[in-house]
Motif scaffolding. Structure first.
Motif, short mmCIF file in Angstrom:
data_model
loop_
_atom_site.label_atom_id
_atom_site.label_comp_id
_atom_site.label_asym_id
_atom_site.label_seq_id
_atom_site.Cartn_x
_atom_site.Cartn_y
_atom_site.Cartn_z
N TYR A 46 0.87 -1.18 0.00
CA TYR A 46 0.00 0.00 0.00
C TYR A 46 0.90 1.23 0.00
N PRO A 47 0.69 2.16 -0.88
CA PRO A 47 -0.36 2.30 -1.89
C PRO A 47 -0.08 1.47 -3.13
N TYR A 48 -1.02 1.53 -4.08
CA TYR A 48 -0.86 0.77 -5.31
C TYR A 48 0.02 1.53 -6.29
N VAL A 49 1.21 0.99 -6.50
CA VAL A 49 2.11 1.49 -7.53
C VAL A 49 2.45 0.27 -8.38
N PRO A 50 1.87 0.15 -9.57
CA PRO A 50 1.97 -1.10 -10.33
C PRO A 50 3.38 -1.40 -10.79
N GLY A 51 3.58 -2.64 -11.15
CA GLY A 51 4.86 -3.13 -11.64
C GLY A 51 4.91 -4.63 -11.49
N PRO A 52 5.96 -5.27 -11.95
CA PRO A 52 6.12 -6.71 -11.73
C PRO A 52 6.36 -6.99 -10.24
N TYR A 53 5.94 -8.17 -9.80
CA TYR A 53 6.10 -8.52 -8.39
C TYR A 53 7.56 -8.80 -8.02
N LEU A 54 8.34 -9.23 -8.99
CA LEU A 54 9.75 -9.52 -8.77
C LEU A 54 10.55 -9.06 -9.97
N PRO A 55 11.83 -8.76 -9.77
CA PRO A 55 12.67 -8.48 -10.94
C PRO A 55 12.71 -9.68 -11.87
N GLU A 56 12.94 -9.43 -13.14
CA GLU A 56 13.01 -10.51 -14.11
C GLU A 56 14.13 -11.49 -13.73
N GLY A 57 13.80 -12.78 -13.74
CA GLY A 57 14.78 -13.81 -13.42
C GLY A 57 14.95 -14.09 -11.94
N THR A 58 14.20 -13.38 -11.08
CA THR A 58 14.31 -13.57 -9.63
C THR A 58 13.29 -14.59 -9.15
N GLU A 59 13.71 -15.50 -8.29
CA GLU A 59 12.81 -16.48 -7.68
C GLU A 59 12.59 -16.14 -6.21
#
Length: 534
Positions: free
Chosen positions: A285-298
């Motif tokens: 919170y607040p909503y700032v969109p984007g991917p949940y993880l960096p690319e290639g991250t587990e």
């Protein structure tokens, strides 16, 4: 033949729950009459404050709190605080009186027409015993449920005429046997699961730990520190943390992650494996969109909360005890000497005129507080400055509300002082926040509890002004609160109060307040406004 009241009191004695937080009404008097000498009743002047005090008490003492509310209206008044207790994972049994059974069908005055529905979904379980003799075993079951991870509040509606009803010897013995049951909650991870996760940590180019509130509350602090040190793993706090779960002075500590999707992902860039221990993924919170993880991250989550495992939007999960899991993982890494902690002392200006910057004020507060202080924080716009100043590095030393609703701070500080009477308790509150639970000042005074309340006064809801910027809602009304005279309000509740207008004066006031044990002290501090950033 014994009564339901006598049997119920013995159930509570067996569970060590002899402190009752309440605000009595007519439907509660039959339970409270002839109140036994070995019980303690803590009176709050409003039901949300009652629950907030119980919340702080349970979190500070590591025990299960008992609350007594006034039927439906009292439960309604307390709902915001019960939601906070749910978010805090606080073990708590909330009881509320109910009209006599003979008048429930006609819904006479003070009947709670749907008692199990009203507190939902803030509680883990809500129940009204079908017979008077079911009250003692229902209490025993409620305690077990409250103490089952994830901990949380449960609710019982208790008709007022139940307590004078008779119980047979067999019924009484059965209730006491139920109360005496011991249930061990120790979900150990499978060895192959630990081995697989340890291998992933070793093979990762740049793994990182993220720790959450349950590390502190489950006793996993030392195990997580050992895992981080042996693995050489940097550590972030989960966003919007309600507890401190890793020493903030440790050289591996990186700070608290931002609570929005896009900024949090950017903070984790460069890490190919994220292991989250004892936290939700994530408290956004607040909503700032984007991917949940960096690319290639587990990501792998270690949690004892099935719900957190199920609702995570990304990553794998291991449902197991955080302490046992971290300890088992640490055994897969060789011991190594931890790097020395860097010098991060905050130097406090000794003189300043006018309103103090929040960071300066908080550094002055920390300078005056004892080493073993238990901190309660409800100054939302100043959380980063607080952590920068306090650098908390011992477990069980910080409480903040995970629920996002105000009213926790002042009440929880009173309960925390009752739950940890040998520790100094300092509550850092905003001038807006304090009024959500201002009645807690009376309880602190009436019971002579030496809580130190520090109110950072900037005459506004600064956190809302920040949200107004983020949400492009400038010009919204109701964000300024001028004209508050908090020392006078405190004095009206019997609390010694003063105003500190320089850093040196503030440090001295905190030092004097925490040194005495005669009762509460409130220190009002005019501060400037510094809005947070993501």
């Amino acid at each position: 033949m014994r009564t339901v009241r006598e049997s119920a009191l013995d159930v509570l004695r067996t569970r060590g729950m002899t402190t009752v937080f309440g605000n009595p009404g007519s439907t509660e008097l039959p339970f409270l009459k002839h109140f036994p000498d070995d019980f303690r009743y803590i009176l709050g002047l409003q039901e949300a404050v009652v629950v907030g005090m119980a919340d702080g008490y349970a979190l500070a003492s590591g025990t299960t709190a008992l609350v007594n509310l006034h039927t439906g209206p009292g439960t309604g008044n307390a709902m915001g605080a019960i939601l906070n207790a749910r978010a805090n994972r606080t073990p708590m049994v909330v009881t509320a009186g109910q009209q006599v059974r003979a008048m429930l069908t006609m819904e006479a005055l003070l009947s709670n027409p749907q008692p199990t529905l009203l507190p939902q979904p803030a509680v883990k379980w809500a129940y009204e015993p079908p017979r008077p003799t079911d009250v003692p075993p229902a209490l025993a079951r409620a305690v077990q449920l409250a103490e089952t991870p994830p901990h949380g509040p449960v609710f019982l509606s208790l008709p007022m005429d139940d307590f004078d009803a008779a119980v047979t010897r067999a019924e009484d013995q059965a209730a006491q046997a139920t109360a005496a049951r011991e249930v061990e909650h120790a979900t150990a991870p499978r060895p192959e699961t630990v081995r697989s996760l340890a291998d992933r940590l070793k093979q990762a180019r740049n793994a990182v730990l993220v720790v959450g509130d349950d590390v502190d509350s489950s006793g996993a602090w030392d195990a997580v520190v050992r895992l981080a040190e042996r693995g050489g793993l940097p550590v972030w706090s989960a966003p919007a943390s309600a507890r401190v779960s890793f020493p903030h002075t440790h050289p591996l500590y990186r700070g608290e992650l931002p609570p929005a999707i896009g900024p949090l992902t950017r903070a984790l860039e460069g890490h190919d494996l994220v292991v989250v221990i004892g936290a939700q993924v994530f408290r956004y919170y607040p909503y700032v969109p984007g991917p949940y993880l960096p690319e290639g991250t587990e990501l792998v989550l270690v949690t004892r909360d099935l719900e957190d495992a199920a609702k995570a939007p990304v990553g794998d999960a291991v449902v197991a005890d955080p302490a046992a899991t971290a300890q088992a993982l640490a055994e897969h890494f060789p011991a190594r000497e931890p790097a020395p902690a860097p010098d991060r002392r905050v130097r406090v200006p000794q003189a300043a005129d006018g309103a103090l910057p929040p960071g300066t004020a908080l550094a002055a507060v920390v300078e005056g507080a004892p080493e073993d202080t238990l901190w309660v924080n409800e100054s939302p716009s100043n959380v980063p400055q607080f952590h920068e100043a306090a650098r908390i590095s011992t477990p069980g030393s910080y409480l903040f509300s995970a629920g996002g609703g105000l009213g926790f701070g002042a009440a929880a500080a009173v309960g925390a002082q009752l739950g940890a009477p040998d520790r100094p308790v300092v509550a850092v509150l905003g001038d807006g926040s304090v009024h959500y639970a201002v009645q807690a000042l009376w309880t602190a005074s009436a019971y002579r509890l030496p809580v130190t309340f520090v109110v950072l006064s900037n005459a506004r809801y600064a956190i809302l002004q920040w949200f107004a910027q983020l949400e492009h809602a400038q010009g919204a009304p109701g964000l300024d609160i001028p004209g508050l005279d908090i020392p006078t309000v405190a004095a009206g509740y019997g609390v010694s109060s003063c105003r500190a207008e320089s850093a040196g004066e503030l440090t001295k006031s905190v030092r004097d307040a925490t040194a005495q044990r005669e009762g509460p002290v409130l220190i009002d501090v005019p501060v400037t406004t510094e809005l947070p950033s993501l």
